[in-house]
Design an enzyme around this catalytic site. Structure first.
Site, PDB file in Angstrom:
ATOM      1  N   MET A  95     -24.887  43.738 -33.527  1.00 24.65           N
ATOM      2  CA  MET A  95     -24.778  43.002 -32.261  1.00 24.65           C
ATOM      3  C   MET A  95     -24.198  43.902 -31.170  1.00 24.65           C
ATOM      4  SD  MET A  95     -25.637  40.276 -30.950  1.00 24.65           S
ATOM      5  CE  MET A  95     -25.744  38.728 -31.840  1.00 24.65           C
ATOM      6  N   LYS A 105      14.582  30.128 -45.440  1.00 23.97           N
ATOM      7  CA  LYS A 105      14.806  30.126 -46.889  1.00 23.97           C
ATOM      8  C   LYS A 105      15.966  29.212 -47.293  1.00 23.97           C
ATOM      9  CE  LYS A 105      14.704  33.338 -50.772  1.00 23.97           C
ATOM     10  NZ  LYS A 105      14.728  34.761 -51.174  1.00 23.97           N
ATOM     11  N   PHE A 138      15.573  41.511 -42.113  1.00 24.71           N
ATOM     12  CA  PHE A 138      14.399  42.042 -42.801  1.00 24.71           C
ATOM     13  C   PHE A 138      13.287  40.989 -42.845  1.00 24.71           C
ATOM     14  CE2 PHE A 138      12.008  42.823 -46.807  1.00 24.71           C
ATOM     15  CZ  PHE A 138      11.338  43.953 -46.357  1.00 24.71           C
ATOM     16  N   GLN A 139      12.119  41.380 -42.429  1.00 23.83           N
ATOM     17  CA  GLN A 139      10.934  40.514 -42.376  1.00 23.83           C
ATOM     18  C   GLN A 139      11.141  39.270 -41.511  1.00 23.83           C
ATOM     19  OE1 GLN A 139       9.364  40.051 -46.412  1.00 23.83           O
ATOM     20  NE2 GLN A 139       8.161  41.909 -46.066  1.00 23.83           N
ATOM     21  N   GLU A 185      -3.240  37.437 -45.920  1.00 25.73           N
ATOM     22  CA  GLU A 185      -2.930  36.120 -45.355  1.00 25.73           C
ATOM     23  C   GLU A 185      -3.974  35.622 -44.357  1.00 25.73           C
ATOM     24  OE1 GLU A 185      -0.834  38.594 -45.724  1.00 25.73           O
ATOM     25  OE2 GLU A 185       0.960  37.895 -46.773  1.00 25.73           O
TER      26      GLU A 185
HETATM   27  C1  LIG Z   1     -12.539  41.030 -35.646  1.00 28.24           C
HETATM   28  C2  LIG Z   1     -13.644  41.396 -34.733  1.00 28.24           C
HETATM   29  N1  LIG Z   1     -13.705  42.635 -34.178  1.00 28.24           N
HETATM   30  C3  LIG Z   1     -14.717  42.963 -33.367  1.00 28.24           C
HETATM   31  C4  LIG Z   1     -15.702  42.079 -33.058  1.00 28.24           C
HETATM   32  C5  LIG Z   1     -16.821  42.459 -32.113  1.00 28.24           C
HETATM   33  N2  LIG Z   1     -18.126  42.421 -32.823  1.00 28.24           N
HETATM   34  C6  LIG Z   1     -18.967  41.383 -32.722  1.00 28.24           C
HETATM   35  S1  LIG Z   1     -20.323  41.555 -33.670  1.00 28.24           S
HETATM   36  C7  LIG Z   1     -19.836  43.066 -34.201  1.00 28.24           C
HETATM   37  C8  LIG Z   1     -20.668  43.863 -35.166  1.00 28.24           C
HETATM   38  C9  LIG Z   1     -20.856  43.194 -36.471  1.00 28.24           C
HETATM   39  O1  LIG Z   1     -21.523  44.077 -37.334  1.00 28.24           O
HETATM   40  P1  LIG Z   1     -22.105  43.576 -38.700  1.00 28.24           P
HETATM   41  O2  LIG Z   1     -21.096  42.814 -39.441  1.00 28.24           O
HETATM   42  O3  LIG Z   1     -22.726  44.720 -39.440  1.00 28.24           O
HETATM   43  O4  LIG Z   1     -23.215  42.523 -38.275  1.00 28.24           O
HETATM   44  P2  LIG Z   1     -24.649  42.776 -37.574  1.00 28.24           P
HETATM   45  O5  LIG Z   1     -24.474  42.491 -36.141  1.00 28.24           O
HETATM   46  O6  LIG Z   1     -25.058  44.180 -37.843  1.00 28.24           O
HETATM   47  O7  LIG Z   1     -25.522  41.782 -38.239  1.00 28.24           O
HETATM   48  C10 LIG Z   1     -18.611  43.425 -33.619  1.00 28.24           C
HETATM   49  C11 LIG Z   1     -17.923  44.694 -33.851  1.00 28.24           C
HETATM   50  C12 LIG Z   1     -15.594  40.789 -33.628  1.00 28.24           C
HETATM   51  N3  LIG Z   1     -16.467  39.824 -33.352  1.00 28.24           N
HETATM   52  N4  LIG Z   1     -14.587  40.480 -34.471  1.00 28.24           N
END
Ligand SMILES: Cc1ncc(C[n+]2csc(CCOP(=O)(O)OP(=O)(O)O)c2C)c(N)n1
Ligand SMILES: [Mg+2]
Lengths: 183, 586
Positions: B484, B165, B115-116, B53
């Site tokens: 990052m 529902k 439920f749900q 979803e």
């Molecule tokens: C749902 C979610 N969880 C954690 C983060 C924190 N976060 C930001 S960038 C990143 C790493 C992303 O890694 P990747 O997709 O391999 O991209 P790269 O930076 O290596 O290009 C994380 C964990 C986020 N932005 N979103």
């Protein structure tokens, strides 16, 4: 100039009384309160009741505290809430009346009973309930008057307090009728 | 059943059709079975079955952002609704118009922990522009029509409608769409203050060092707003920069465009912001990713802010002139006023300002050296851009370094062609979002620029892509790291790489093949071009595993807690320790 620099000159926080007209539907109050908790604003007093059964509207009287910037934010954030129709800043608009009702129970025996009644009379409190060991007083007026009364009662015995929160309205002949018609 | 009466579920679908919904992204469950029954063999609305979803909402966002229409979602009660919450929050942060229909247990069971059952309106209240729990079948139609108005008017946003529902099964009389909106849901005045427009126009004409900074509000206002902004820029011959959300509003090829600004913006854009004397913000919100340290943000400028949302004005940065209204209307008034005044007043010469800006440009802040055989991620995006710019290309991204490189090195010439999660920064946004984009634009080239870690967050949508034969290209900049995160750990935490390595990666080529689609892999710069060509030429969906330099950092960068004029252009510049305040920033 950025906000940050302004903040360095410590801005005064003042108390403001807001008066809102909102749809009387489930969720509206939750959104208003959620706005305050979610964005870190504070609510000093809140009072809500239906005011127009036909149009299904409620009034929220709300006392908050903040710098003028924060208050402006609060007002425009409130207006973003879909069921909030009118947000008035009574403090800014001019003279207004602020009133509150308190129910104060005092558990008291002996000589202090006379004292309690004397104070109640001075404050023009109504005595709503009497037993040999207690009173319930009803008092309306400015919050500060209620505070003073409750303080005195506390010094006489065990108390229990229930307050409505501030209800407010502007002085003079200005009304919201026109604004309400646009809803 | 009396004549003229239809079931609540049928009324919902009819109301969607009346509101011009053509596609709905959803996932079925017990509490929405009547709605699914009403959709069965429905000719007017195409249902796209996603695999989660959250993805339904992101797909609807991609659909909405690439078309300017409202995106529509259908999920079941309980877990269906809670799964949608990330998507709704994403849509709220980025002001995307979404209608989310959620099933709910029958009204008489609400509050019994049935439920749900979940308190869906309670949970979604802070992440929707508005939401409803329909308890009275007579109000059903009106609520749906109103929801579309709310979602798409003023500052757009998501609206959730919780549908018990029994309401779906009840008999209702269909109520047509009311043409007139009763309330201006955003309290923005439509009458423009001419006096204010005149003052701002004069200010812009007399500025010696003006800059225009535009954001996502321009995209939301529609393509006309972008045209008007470009016209304004050309008339004033002044520099313009765009936020992550605003990319494409001014063509990347426009000579006055300085690139993106903010944390990973160009040197020239950020320094021009810092040193300008007049700043015009159109449809952006002084986000912290854009401003850097607030007490050093553009210290000597007069600021003008145009925004449809009054609460955005003076929220984080106090401005000298705030104009509340729709960008395209205000821009039109402003362009006309400037042209009128232009005849009387001469525009201040900006030669000095431009030579200063060109000087900053000479630093070539986006420069990088492609040496050796390893693929630089920057080069991968640059090549992708060069090889796709003659197509009608839509880009979606995930979140991380690859997202910033996409923003820096891919050029956008039109609005609505760039879909990225800006406000919430949701990893896993790009793949489902590309589903929505490709559904809306079946003939166009849709590419999800992804990171290997983000891809894993919603990769179940490969199944959706295959089912609907969507020729989406998934371009994974695979650096084996949550790049990052690794970069911040390198810069702020002494290279202590705690839990940021993406271990146990799948073989992306085999993964693609297991879904019956093409998988490509490249790790040598000499084969990059050919791989991209192959990817574009394959008719169906493709996963391209682009093995890039693993420890490349994304620059330029405003370190956390620093100001625009304290940008670093490479790791070598990072000689200052991040301040304690900076360390606390996200
Ligand atoms: C749902 C979610 N969880 C954690 C983060 C924190 N976060 C930001 S960038 C990143 C790493 C992303 O890694 P990747 O997709 O391999 O991209 P790269 O930076 O290596 O290009 C994380 C964990 C986020 N932005 N979103
Ligand atoms: Mg990565």
């Amino acid at each position: 100039m950025s906000v940050y620099q302004k903040n360095e000159v410590v801005e005064v926080k003042t108390s403001r009384t807001l008066s809102l007209v909102v749809d009387n539907q489930p969720g509206t109050l939750a959104r208003v309160i959620g706005l305050f908790s979610g964005r870190g604003y504070n609510i000093e007093s809140l009072n809500v009741t239906e005011i127009d059964e036909i149009r299904n509207l409620s009034r929220i009287s709300l006392v908050t505290r903040g710098t003028s910037n924060t208050i402006e934010q609060i007002k425009s954030q409130l207006l973003r809430i879909v069921p909030v129709h009118i947000v008035r800043d009574l403090t800014l608009e001019g003279p207004f009346i602020k009133s509150e009702l308190a129910l104060v129970k005092l558990v008291v025996k002996g000589a202090n009973r006379v004292e309690a009644l004397r104070i109640a009379e001075t404050f023009r409190a109504r005595t709503l309930d009497v037993t040999l060991s207690s009173f319930v007083f009803e008092l309306t007026g400015k919050p500060s008057k209620l505070d003073a009364f409750i303080d005195l009662m506390r010094s006489l015995g065990d108390t229990e307090v229930s307050r409505t929160g501030v209800s407010a309205i502007s002085r003079g002949d200005k009304t919201e009728t026109k604004l309400l018609d646009q809803i | 059943m009396t004549l003229n009466y239809i079931s609540g579920a049928e009324a919902v679908i009819k109301a969607l059709v009346d509101n011009e919904v053509e596609v709905i992204f959803g996932y079925p469950g017990g509490a929405v079975l009547p709605l699914y029954d009403a959709l069965f063999e429905n000719k007017k609305i195409k249902h796209i079955l996603v695999r989660h979803e959250q993805a339904a909402v992101h797909a609807a966002e991609g659909y909405a952002r690439s078309t300017g229409k409202v995106g529509c979602v259908l999920v079941t009660s309980g877990p269906g609704a809670t799964n949608a919450i990330t998507g709704l929050t994403d849509a709220l942060m980025d002001s995307i118009p979404i209608i989310c229909l959620s099933g709910q247990v029958p009204t008489h069971l609400i509050g019994t922990d049935a439920f749900q059952e979940a308190d869906t309106t309670g949970i979604s209240r802070p992440c929707t522009k508005h939401n409803y729990l329909v308890k009275d079948a007579d109000k059903l139609c009106e609520i749906i029509h109103k929801s579309f108005e709310i979602a798409s008017s003023g500052r757009p946003g998501p609206v959730l409608i919780d549908l018990p529902k029994d309401i779906q099964l009840s008999n209702v009389k269909y109520v047509n769409k009311i043409s007139k909106i009763k309330k201006n849901y955003n309290n923005n005045s439509s009458n423009i203050d001419e006096n204010l427009i005149n003052k701002v126009a004069t200010l812009l004409l007399q500025a010696e060092r003006p800059i225009i900074y535009g954001g996502g509000g321009i995209v939301n206002s529609g393509p006309t707003a972008s045209k008007l902004l470009t016209e304004l820029v050309d008339t004033l011959d002044c520099p313009v920069t765009l936020t992550l959300m605003g990319l494409g509003c001014v063509p990347n090829t426009n000579k006055n465009f300085l690139g993106m600004l903010g944390m990973h913006g160009t040197y020239e854009a950020n320094l021009a912001m810092h040193n300008c004397d007049v700043m015009l913000n159109v449809g952006a919100r002084f986000d912290d990713r854009v401003t850097g340290r607030l007490n050093a943000f553009s210290p000597n400028s007069k600021k003008v802010h145009i925004d449809v949302d009054k609460s955005s004005i003076n929220k984080v940065v106090s401005v000298d002139y705030g104009i509340v209204g729709d960008c395209k209307e205000i821009l039109l008034a402003l362009v006309q006023e400037i042209k009128k005044l232009h005849n009387q007043k001469k525009i201040k010469s900006k030669t000095k300002w431009w030579s200063q800006i060109n000087h900053w440009k000479d630093r070539d802040s986006l420069g990088f050296k492609q040496i050796g055989n390893n693929i630089k991620p920057q080069q991968a995006i640059k090549s992708l851009y060069e090889q796709t710019k003659n197509f009608d290309t839509y880009i979606t991204t995930e979140v991380g370094q690859h997202q910033m490189w996409a923003a820096q090195y891919f050029g956008f010439s039109k609005p609505n062609h760039w879909m990225t999660s800006g406000g919430l920064g949701t990893m896993g946004y790009g793949l489902p979002s590309s589903v929505g984009v490709q559904i809306a634009h079946p003939k166009s080239l849709v590419i999800d620029i992804s990171g290997e870690a983000s891809f894993l967050m919603n990769m179940q949508e490969l199944s959706t892509i295959v089912q609907y034969k969507l020729p989406i290209k998934i371009f994974i900049l695979n650096n084996e790291w949550m790049g990052m995160v690794r970069q911040w750990q390198e810069l702020n935490h002494g290279s202590r790489y705690s839990e940021s390595y993406t271990a146990s990666l799948p073989d992306f080529v085999k993964l693609a093949e297991s879904f019956g689609i093409y998988g490509l892999r490249v790790d040598n710069i000499n084969n990059l071009e050919a791989t991209i060509d192959e990817m574009i030429n394959i008719k169906g969906p493709v996963i391209a595993d682009i093995r890039v330099e693993k420890e490349e950092n994304c620059f330029p960068m405003i370190p956390s807690g620093a100001a625009h004029n304290e940008m670093i252009l490479s790791s070598d510049d990072n000689n200052k320790d991040t301040s304690n305040e900076g360390l606390a920033l996200v």
